[in-house]
Structure formats: C-alpha cells, structure tokens
Design an enzyme around this catalytic site. Structure first.
Site: not given
Ligand SMILES: C[S@@+](CC[C@H](N)C(=O)[O-])C[C@H]1O[C@@H](n2cnc3c(N)ncnc32)[C@H](O)[C@@H]1O
Length: 216
Positions: A111, A188
């Site tokens: 994020d 991506e």
């Molecule tokens: C922008 S999305 C990207 C998902 C995936 N990696 C992609 O590239 O399609 C960020 C992901 O990180 C997860 N996330 C955010 N903060 C997190 C944390 N502190 N611990 C675990 N997961 C987290 C969110 O729920 C989300 O699914």
C-alpha cells in the site's frame, strides 16, 4: 469476493493458525528453502511461484482474510501444497519467524500511502527492515516493487543505511524500471495498463547479525 467468505476445510489446510512462533518444519513436515511473500493480495504470484518450485516452501502473509481464502483457493486449483498463508499484519508476522529462516522475500506493490502526511503508515520502514533482516538468512534476497517511486527510493535508502544489514547487488543506483516479470501480480498488471512505470529494488541480506533493538 463474496464466495470467499466461506473457508472450506480444504482452504483451511493451507492457512496457518495461531499467534506464536512460526515453525516452518512443523508446518510443511520437511526442511526446505523458504520464501515469503508479504501482502500477496489476490495470490497470483505466490500460487504460481509455489507451483513451479515444488522443492521449496512458501509462506504468505496478508491483512485481508478474504484474499487469504481466495489465494488458498487458487493454490488448491493449481494442486499446490507447499504454501502456508497467514492472515494478519506483516510486521507482527516477521517477528514470529525464526532467525535466519528465509531465502527469498517478495514485497510487491505494498500500500503506497501516497499523501505526504500518511507516509509514516508505510509498512517498509527502518524498524520493519531491521526485524525482517533477523528472519533472513545471509544472502537472502528481497524483491520490492512499486509504482510509487518515492516509496521505492525511501526503502532503498532505509535499507542501505541500516548499518551493514542490506546491500544492493544492482549497480546504477540500486533500482530498475519496468523489468520483465515472470508472474505479474494484479496490481502490476493494472498499473502497467494505466501506463505507470514500475520501480523495482533488489536487496541482499549481509552476514552481519541483526540488531536486538529497532533502529531510531
Ligand atoms: C496494493 S495491494 C498489492 C497486492 C499484491 N501484492 C499485488 O501486487 O497485486 C497491497 C496488499 O497488501 C496488504 N497489506 C497492506 N498492509 C499490510 C500489512 N501491514 N500486513 C499484511 N498485508 C498488508 C493489503 O491487504 C493488500 O492486499
């Protein structure tokens, strides 16, 4: 995502439970090189990587429990058994891992918290990188990707200024743009369709012991 509100026994067989120390040998019933994906989202990357590396084991941690079940579903469809998925916060999770357990780590499109006032909420800060360093074996490689270039550069600067813990094997500043990737993630693909350029980092863990206390 509604259908993933129900987690079947088959899904649950790939989902790790508990809040204590993670024991990879007990989870997988073997000792094999271990990779971790942080924030795996819809699970394309971890499921496909696990399918093409059956001799290695894959841990994943993701905040969103529906995405955990969805990814378990994907793994089952691919016949993948060398994955264990955990719901929860990634920083808490890396503190639960044994020291020097990991051979590879992936943080793909975390994020971005793009507003200046929100940047302190970014996951990959100095404290996180120090705790992650403890869980990484010497030589472990961390791949990071983001379309938010200032996040990537912040991570590069944080990692390489933690004394002696991480180095970058890439010359030319330590980052690359728009490299080809084997299993593109949902974010991506979306970001590329929007015409964004993607910044990638590769960091390598040194042999220096991680500090006991988090850095200031
Ligand atoms: C922008 S999305 C990207 C998902 C995936 N990696 C992609 O590239 O399609 C960020 C992901 O990180 C997860 N996330 C955010 N903060 C997190 C944390 N502190 N611990 C675990 N997961 C987290 C969110 O729920 C989300 O699914």
């Amino acid at each position: 995502m509604r259908r993933y509100r129900v987690r079947t026994d088959a899904h649950a067989s790939l989902v790790g439970a508990g809040e204590g120390a993670v024991d990879p040998a007990a989870l997988f019933g073997r000792s094999a090189p271990l990779r971790l994906e942080i924030g795996f989202g819809h699970g394309e990357f971890i499921s496909q990587m696990a399918a093409v590396h059956p001799d290695e084991d894959f841990l994943g941690v993701e905040y969103d429990h529906l995405r955990v079940t969805k990814t378990a579903h994907k793994c089952l469809k691919l016949g993948v058994g060398n994955v264990r998925l955990f719901g929860g916060d990634a920083h808490d999770y890396v503190r639960r891992l044994p020291a020097q357990a990991l051979a590879r780590v992936y943080i793909l499109f975390p994020d971005p918290w793009p507003k200046a006032g929100h940047r302190r909420r970014r996951l990959v800060n100095r404290g996180f990188l120090a705790d992650l360093a403890r869980a990484c074996a010497p030589g472990c490689r961390l791949l990071f990707a983001s379309d938010t270039h200032n996040y990537a550069l912040q991570v590069l600067s944080n990692a390489t200024t933690l004394p002696g813990l991480w180095r970058t094997p890439w010359g030319g500043g330590g980052f690359r743009f728009d490299i080809p990737t084997r299993f593109p993630t949902t974010f991506e693909r979306h970001k590329k369709e929007e015409g964004c350029s993607i910044c990638y980092l590769l960091l390598e863990r040194s042999g220096q012991p991680a500090p006991d206390a988090p850095p200031p």
